[in-house]
Scaffold this active site. Structure first.
Site, PDB file in Angstrom:
ATOM      1  N   HIS A  71       0.883  -1.087  -0.008  1.00 25.62           N
ATOM      2  CA  HIS A  71       0.152   0.067  -0.169  1.00 25.62           C
ATOM      3  C   HIS A  71       0.818   1.434  -0.020  1.00 25.62           C
ATOM      4  O   HIS A  71       1.827   1.384   0.617  1.00 25.62           O
ATOM      5  CB  HIS A  71      -1.052  -0.004   1.227  1.00 25.62           C
ATOM      6  CG  HIS A  71      -0.577   0.047   2.708  1.00 25.62           C
ATOM      7  ND1 HIS A  71      -0.166   1.128   3.138  1.00 25.62           N
ATOM      8  CD2 HIS A  71       0.156  -0.767   3.485  1.00 25.62           C
ATOM      9  CE1 HIS A  71       0.308   1.028   4.302  1.00 25.62           C
ATOM     10  NE2 HIS A  71       0.560   0.031   4.762  1.00 25.62           N
ATOM     11  N   ASP A 188       6.334   2.390   6.227  1.00 27.98           N
ATOM     12  CA  ASP A 188       5.134   1.574   6.088  1.00 27.98           C
ATOM     13  C   ASP A 188       4.164   2.175   5.203  1.00 27.98           C
ATOM     14  O   ASP A 188       3.700   3.253   5.575  1.00 27.98           O
ATOM     15  CB  ASP A 188       4.626   1.376   7.289  1.00 27.98           C
ATOM     16  CG  ASP A 188       3.220   0.949   7.473  1.00 27.98           C
ATOM     17  OD1 ASP A 188       2.626   0.302   6.695  1.00 27.98           O
ATOM     18  OD2 ASP A 188       2.382   1.161   8.743  1.00 27.98           O
ATOM     19  N   GLU A 222      -5.141   1.240   2.724  1.00 31.71           N
ATOM     20  CA  GLU A 222      -4.841   0.194   3.657  1.00 31.71           C
ATOM     21  C   GLU A 222      -4.898   0.728   5.166  1.00 31.71           C
ATOM     22  O   GLU A 222      -5.336   0.040   6.029  1.00 31.71           O
ATOM     23  CB  GLU A 222      -3.405  -0.512   3.398  1.00 31.71           C
ATOM     24  CG  GLU A 222      -3.226  -1.896   4.244  1.00 31.71           C
ATOM     25  CD  GLU A 222      -2.620  -1.497   5.659  1.00 31.71           C
ATOM     26  OE1 GLU A 222      -2.592  -2.446   6.199  1.00 31.71           O
ATOM     27  OE2 GLU A 222      -2.215  -0.484   6.001  1.00 31.71           O
ATOM     28  N   GLU A 223      -4.352   1.941   5.390  1.00 32.70           N
ATOM     29  CA  GLU A 223      -4.170   2.403   6.714  1.00 32.70           C
ATOM     30  C   GLU A 223      -5.781   2.807   7.339  1.00 32.70           C
ATOM     31  O   GLU A 223      -5.654   2.896   8.505  1.00 32.70           O
ATOM     32  CB  GLU A 223      -3.646   3.753   6.632  1.00 32.70           C
ATOM     33  CG  GLU A 223      -2.028   3.754   6.180  1.00 32.70           C
ATOM     34  CD  GLU A 223      -1.027   3.109   7.278  1.00 32.70           C
ATOM     35  OE1 GLU A 223      -1.757   2.351   8.330  1.00 32.70           O
ATOM     36  OE2 GLU A 223      -0.117   2.741   7.057  1.00 32.70           O
ATOM     37  N   HIS A 323       4.682   3.305  12.689  1.00 32.76           N
ATOM     38  CA  HIS A 323       3.692   4.633  12.853  1.00 32.76           C
ATOM     39  C   HIS A 323       4.379   5.872  13.536  1.00 32.76           C
ATOM     40  O   HIS A 323       3.495   6.465  14.149  1.00 32.76           O
ATOM     41  CB  HIS A 323       2.365   4.078  13.318  1.00 32.76           C
ATOM     42  CG  HIS A 323       1.687   3.381  12.319  1.00 32.76           C
ATOM     43  ND1 HIS A 323       0.099   3.128  12.441  1.00 32.76           N
ATOM     44  CD2 HIS A 323       1.932   2.652  11.405  1.00 32.76           C
ATOM     45  CE1 HIS A 323      -0.174   2.274  11.436  1.00 32.76           C
ATOM     46  NE2 HIS A 323       0.721   2.363  10.560  1.00 32.76           N
TER      47      HIS A 323
END
Length: 350
Positions: A71, A188, A222-223, A323
């Site tokens: 993603h 990420d 996705e998040e 994150h």
């Protein structure tokens, strides 16, 4: 010449990707970058209605398909409120804490197309004024954006064209160290996107014959939980999410190996696929770790929850401080790329 994707080139792509703002819901620019990169390789894809990009690589067997996802959307925020002081309240996009963005530079992407810079701060930051600033909770009520414009009240902000719902992105501060570490926000999952783009390029340049038709989805939601739960062809048997491995106390994952997830918050990943990924790694001298991520979900788990009858798995490079201020090492990227290179040429579990 190595048969594997070039890690240095992957890192160049990664630096480009993390430098393009793309909080969930505002990903057109970064998807365009991915499209243009692939077009230079003579590879075309199409966008789904949600704005993600799908590329299909033909295989010898077109009756059974594979799907890989990574993603490109990231954590971010939106303008929640324009305060009377001329500062902005934030509403977070994705699962992270306010303390991880305190003091960070940011961009406010107005709906008019103008982009303004600012800094995310605790309202009571000044220790010369607020005695107990260290004790205050970092939350939506106490955190705000200081805009780098002459604004003295909410009307001044409105005149700039900034309003509720405008997207906010965080500065990545990407840096590659001489020792091989990659430090940046949004590894990420842009590290995995870069890996997949290099994999596609390598397959194309080497004219690799894939055993099965293989779809690559660069997902963009996705998040917020549903990036890869659609556009899965009925022929798809195996679905592998390529996402980060989370590092912390009690975790096996590190910054130097490829992490193979056995279970996350959604439950166990498919046992036979996990066993075959381990076998591939062992047969090809690929360093790996097995791990459980207790507070984690992936595009593969989203696909399972949405009802698709598939075999699902999850692998990825190990990312420290997920994150937040993330970091990985080039050897983790290398090991992930090697496992993927052999995986897409392997036989299916069933």
């Amino acid at each position: 010449m190595s048969i594997y994707p070039n890690t240095d080139e992957t890192i160049v792509i990664l630096k480009d990707l993390v430098s393009i703002p793309s909080p969930s819901g505002n990903t057109n620019e970064v998807i365009t970058y991915v499209e243009e990169y692939l077009q230079k390789q003579g590879i075309s894809g199409y966008r789904n209605k949600k704005g993600g990009l799908i590329v299909t690589l033909p295989g010898q067997d077109d009756s059974r398909h594979r799907m890989l996802t990574a993603h490109v959307d990231t954590l971010g925020a939106m303008v929640k409120e324009v305060k009377d002081s001329g500062r902005l309240k934030l509403d977070l996009i994705g699962g992270f804490k306010f303390n991880s963005i305190e003091g960070e530079y940011c961009k406010i992407h107005s709906s008019t197309g103008k982009v303004y810079t600012g800094t995310i701060l605790l309202h009571q930051t000044s220790v010369h004024v607020y005695k107990d600033s260290d004790k205050l909770e970092r939350n939506q009520d106490n955190m705000e954006i200081r805009i780098d414009e002459v604004v003295k009240n909410s009307e001044d902000v409105t005149k700039l064209g900034i309003e509720v719902g405008d997207f906010i992105s965080f500065e990545p501060r990407v840096e590659i160290t001489p020792s091989g570490f990659i430090k940046s926000r949004h590894l990420d999952d842009k590290a995995s996107v870069a890996i997949l783009l290099q994999l596609i390029k390598q397959i194309n340049e080497q004219s690799v014959s894939l055993p099965y038709t293989t779809h690559i989805l660069i997902s963009n939601n996705e998040e917020i939980g549903y990036g890869g739960n659609s556009n899965i062809s009925p022929e798809t048997v195996e679905y592998l999410a390529v996402d980060m491995g989370a590092i912390g106390d009690g975790q096996a994952t590190d910054e130097y190996t490829v992490s193979i997830c056995v279970k996350d918050a959604s439950g166990p990943y498919h046992l036979e696929l996990r066993k075959r990924l381990i076998q591939i790694a062992q047969e090809n001298g690929i360093d790996y770790k097995l791990d459980i991520y207790p507070y984690y979900g992936s595009d593969a788990s989203a696909a399972i929850r949405s009802g698709h009858d598939i075999v699902h798995g999850l692998i990825g490079p190990g990312i420290d401080s997920s994150h937040a201020f993330e970091r990985t090492h080039k050897t983790s990227i290398e090991n992930t790329a090697k496992l993927l290179y052999h995986y897409v040429q392997s036989e299916m579990t069933r």
